[in-house]
Scaffold this motif. Structure first.
Motif, PDB file in Angstrom:
ATOM      1  N   LEU A  11      45.473  48.706  49.530  1.00  0.00           N
ATOM      2  CA  LEU A  11      45.153  49.124  50.880  1.00  0.00           C
ATOM      3  C   LEU A  11      44.564  50.288  51.161  1.00  0.00           C
ATOM      4  O   LEU A  11      43.448  50.561  51.987  1.00  0.00           O
ATOM      5  N   LEU A  12      45.032  51.439  50.351  1.00  0.00           N
ATOM      6  CA  LEU A  12      44.189  52.909  50.638  1.00  0.00           C
ATOM      7  C   LEU A  12      42.691  52.558  50.311  1.00  0.00           C
ATOM      8  O   LEU A  12      42.038  53.201  51.056  1.00  0.00           O
ATOM      9  N   ALA A 133      45.403  42.420  44.290  1.00  0.00           N
ATOM     10  CA  ALA A 133      43.971  42.449  45.090  1.00  0.00           C
ATOM     11  C   ALA A 133      43.391  41.340  44.998  1.00  0.00           C
ATOM     12  O   ALA A 133      42.613  41.168  46.331  1.00  0.00           O
ATOM     13  N   ALA A 134      43.074  40.595  43.974  1.00  0.00           N
ATOM     14  CA  ALA A 134      42.195  39.691  43.979  1.00  0.00           C
ATOM     15  C   ALA A 134      42.700  38.546  44.482  1.00  0.00           C
ATOM     16  O   ALA A 134      42.143  37.620  45.273  1.00  0.00           O
ATOM     17  N   GLY A 135      44.029  38.139  44.804  1.00  0.00           N
ATOM     18  CA  GLY A 135      44.624  37.198  45.548  1.00  0.00           C
ATOM     19  C   GLY A 135      44.513  37.336  46.942  1.00  0.00           C
ATOM     20  O   GLY A 135      44.253  36.320  47.706  1.00  0.00           O
ATOM     21  N   ILE A 136      44.701  38.434  47.590  1.00  0.00           N
ATOM     22  CA  ILE A 136      44.609  38.637  49.126  1.00  0.00           C
ATOM     23  C   ILE A 136      43.704  39.561  49.640  1.00  0.00           C
ATOM     24  O   ILE A 136      43.474  39.596  50.624  1.00  0.00           O
ATOM     25  N   GLY A 137      42.707  40.150  48.533  1.00  0.00           N
ATOM     26  CA  GLY A 137      41.929  40.972  49.096  1.00  0.00           C
ATOM     27  C   GLY A 137      40.833  40.286  49.694  1.00  0.00           C
ATOM     28  O   GLY A 137      40.456  40.762  50.758  1.00  0.00           O
ATOM     29  N   PRO A 138      40.116  39.099  49.291  1.00  0.00           N
ATOM     30  CA  PRO A 138      39.087  38.523  49.988  1.00  0.00           C
ATOM     31  C   PRO A 138      39.573  38.150  51.302  1.00  0.00           C
ATOM     32  O   PRO A 138      38.966  38.252  52.404  1.00  0.00           O
ATOM     33  N   LEU A 288      34.627  42.046  45.694  1.00  0.00           N
ATOM     34  CA  LEU A 288      34.971  43.233  44.603  1.00  0.00           C
ATOM     35  C   LEU A 288      36.115  42.866  43.926  1.00  0.00           C
ATOM     36  O   LEU A 288      35.999  43.163  42.704  1.00  0.00           O
ATOM     37  N   PRO A 289      37.279  42.849  44.617  1.00  0.00           N
ATOM     38  CA  PRO A 289      38.351  42.371  43.634  1.00  0.00           C
ATOM     39  C   PRO A 289      38.220  41.241  42.856  1.00  0.00           C
ATOM     40  O   PRO A 289      38.892  41.493  41.700  1.00  0.00           O
ATOM     41  N   MET A 290      37.650  40.187  43.053  1.00  0.00           N
ATOM     42  CA  MET A 290      37.319  39.175  42.283  1.00  0.00           C
ATOM     43  C   MET A 290      36.466  39.844  40.911  1.00  0.00           C
ATOM     44  O   MET A 290      36.487  39.310  39.848  1.00  0.00           O
ATOM     45  N   ARG A 291      35.347  40.566  41.207  1.00  0.00           N
ATOM     46  CA  ARG A 291      34.717  41.017  40.149  1.00  0.00           C
ATOM     47  C   ARG A 291      35.728  42.157  39.120  1.00  0.00           C
ATOM     48  O   ARG A 291      35.446  42.003  38.049  1.00  0.00           O
ATOM     49  N   ARG A 292      36.478  42.730  39.675  1.00  0.00           N
ATOM     50  CA  ARG A 292      37.343  43.330  38.920  1.00  0.00           C
ATOM     51  C   ARG A 292      38.445  42.596  38.206  1.00  0.00           C
ATOM     52  O   ARG A 292      38.649  42.888  36.970  1.00  0.00           O
ATOM     53  N   LEU A 293      38.754  41.632  38.833  1.00  0.00           N
ATOM     54  CA  LEU A 293      39.482  40.573  37.924  1.00  0.00           C
ATOM     55  C   LEU A 293      39.025  40.018  36.976  1.00  0.00           C
ATOM     56  O   LEU A 293      39.305  39.827  35.824  1.00  0.00           O
ATOM     57  N   ALA A 294      37.349  39.636  37.174  1.00  0.00           N
ATOM     58  CA  ALA A 294      36.741  38.937  36.123  1.00  0.00           C
ATOM     59  C   ALA A 294      36.517  40.004  35.154  1.00  0.00           C
ATOM     60  O   ALA A 294      36.509  39.646  33.820  1.00  0.00           O
TER      61      ALA A 294
END
Length: 529
Positions: A11-12, A133-138, A288-294
């Motif tokens: 969140l930060l 982050a990838a789950g709720i970030g988008p 971006l969170p999904m990219r980090r997850l990938a």
């Protein structure tokens, strides 16, 4: 608790991204207003004050993102190292001294204890922090964008549905490929360590070409499965990049056409320059969170495959806690049965008195070593029991083991002999070494300060066995299990070891696996497999 820490850090980071994007949007809108009014943007005090807010937002957003990234990395490293340390502390004693379901090659054991634990640690370090982050970030990014442009928010969410379906399909293929790759790596490690250990024997029998072919096949299998894993990883990245680029392109086209009034349909909302730039700068944050997850997905697959491979060994009973030694009352083996790869020992039963001397015989491969290992508590029994004469389980501290290939540690001969009795003084160590016939070695090569490596380079097979026998004697344990103690010895040396074992039988109980007819004749009785 860890998830809450990751959520706070993320969140930060997201707050920094939103602040940075809003600052960019305000700065661009300020320059645009001056351009449209045909007034040059001069570096006056008023103009500088007008840009002070956007500049502060940009700098503050960047600092918040840096702080969030640092915090999540710190939390991830601490938690991953703590979890890996706990796993190692639980796993290593089981691999070294637990009751194993089957004999384990040293290379495979090292792969389980080091590589697999490392794969789990990498997963916790790289994948776990970005998972939430990838789950709720988008969804959070879409909510932040919605007040500025609900249409752009809907475009992002629309591309997300197809992305999730594509990632599920690619992830399933990657999971299977990772499982196969880890299995191939474990097999290659076991094969390589075993062949290097027996390299002199391989060269003696001229088996270099056959063994080289085996290693080539194993390495080829690892290479093929690694390519399959990389192919799955590239497929996942391609799916991600396609939908990410599609979402950003659609948002950019919509914002541009809306600002220019070129939409082929009535504008569903009023979009200003500030809102449009805010949406455009936040659009990359959606994926971006999904990219980090990938980027960390490969570590996730390897970590889960490693957990599955370690599961049988984590269920292996831990070595029992060392208890104060009671009087040894004898050994009772009832209905012992072992079902191991290549070895099936039928129900076996016998009894040994406290000062017995028994020879365990049988053809090569009949299971003599496995029987000794089962009695020592190193292999799980398929059936039967191993107890003392009173029906109680044998205490690990009652058993001394003199193996065919005793463990050697890099260091002095003194250190290697003292493994069995760390508190023994030099006189006791020297006496045990002399007793097993290591006197000539000590005289010729520097007494107990002789330096050894882990492979025992420079020692004969008989000298290595003597070291193991000296350890067993030095331990003063009441039950000695000896595996081929007279192998690799000349006739005189074998006779001396046989006489020593007969002498030791006056002090303790001996069960000796052997092919040596003279040793069998010296024993009180023979148990044939």
């Amino acid at each position: 608790m860890t998830r809450i820490k990751y959520l706070g850090c993320w969140l930060l980071d997201l707050a920094g991204a939103a602040l940075f994007s809003f600052g960019i949007a305000l700065a661009v809108a300020t320059f645009a207003r001056h351009a449209l009014a045909h007034t040059p943007f001069a570096p006056s005090r008023a103009d500088a004050f007008e840009l002070l807010g956007p500049a502060a937002m940009i700098v503050g957003g960047a600092l918040l993102r840096a702080l969030g990234t640092y915090a999540v990395d710190r939390v991830a490293v601490i938690d991953a190292q703590a979890a890996a340390g706990t796993l190692r502390a639980s796993l290593w004693p089981r691999l070294l001294g637990g009751v194993l379901p089957a004999p384990l090659a040293s290379g495979t054991s090292a792969t389980l204890a080091i590589d697999h634990v490392g794969a789990i640690e990498n997963r916790d370090l790289r994948f776990q922090p970005v998972r939430m982050a990838a789950g709720i970030g988008p969804l959070v990014v879409a909510l932040l964008v919605a007040p500025a442009s609900w249409v752009a928010s809907a475009i992002m969410l629309g591309t997300l549905v197809f992305f999730v379906v594509g990632m599920i399909l690619a992830g399933t293929a990657a999971r299977r490929a990772s499982d196969r790759q880890l299995a191939a790596l474990a097999a290659l490690s076991g094969l390589f360590v075993d062949r290097v250990t027996h390299l002199p024997l391989i060269r003696h029998f001229g088996a270099e070409q056959r063994l080289s072919k085996q290693v080539r096949q194993a390495t080829g299998e690892v290479a093929a499965r690694t390519v399959t894993v990389l192919r799955a990883a590239f497929l996942s990245s391609a799916v991600l990049e396609f939908f990410s680029a599609l979402a950003i392109a659609l948002v950019a086209v919509y914002c541009g056409f809306s600002l220019l009034g070129l939409l082929p349909f009535p504008a569903p909302e009023h979009l200003t320059l500030e809102r449009a730039f805010f949406v455009l700068t936040m659009a990359p944050e959606f994926y971006l969170p999904m990219r980090r997850l990938a980027a960390a997905y490969h570590e996730k697959q390897l970590g889960e495959a490693a957990e599955a491979a370690l599961a049988p060994w984590e269920e292996t009973p831990a070595p029992p806690v060392q208890m104060p030694e009671a009087t040894f009352t004898g050994l009772v083996v009832e209905g012992l049965r072992l079902d191991l790869p290549g070895v099936a020992i039928a129900p076996l039963g016998f009894t040994l008195a406290p000062h017995d001397f028994v020879a365990l015989t049988g053809p090569t491969g009949s299971g003599k070593t496995s029987t000794l290992a089962a009695i020592a508590g190193q292999l799980a029994l398929a059936q039967g029991s191993v107890t003392d004469a009173q029906g109680q389980p044998l205490a690990p501290g009652a058993i001394a083991w003199a193996a065919q290939r005793p463990l050697l540690l890099t260091g002095t001969l003194r250190r290697n002999l003292a493994l069995a009795a760390p508190d023994a003084d030099e006189a006791a160590i020297l006496a045990a070494a002399q007793r097993v016939g290591l006197g000539p070695l000590l005289d010729a090569r520097g007494e107990l300060d002789l330096h050894l490596d882990h492979a025992g380079s420079g020692l004969s097979g008989g000298e290595r066995r003597r070291i193991g026998l000296a350890r067993a004697i030095l331990s003063a344990r009441p039950l000695m299990l000896c595996d081929e103690p007279t192998a690799d010895l000349d006739a005189d040396s074998a006779a001396a070891i046989t006489a020593l074992l007969a002498e030791l039988a006056q002090e303790r109980c001996l069960l000796v696996a052997t092919h040596d007819a003279a040793l069998v004749a010296a024993a009180n009785r023979e148990i044939a497999l």
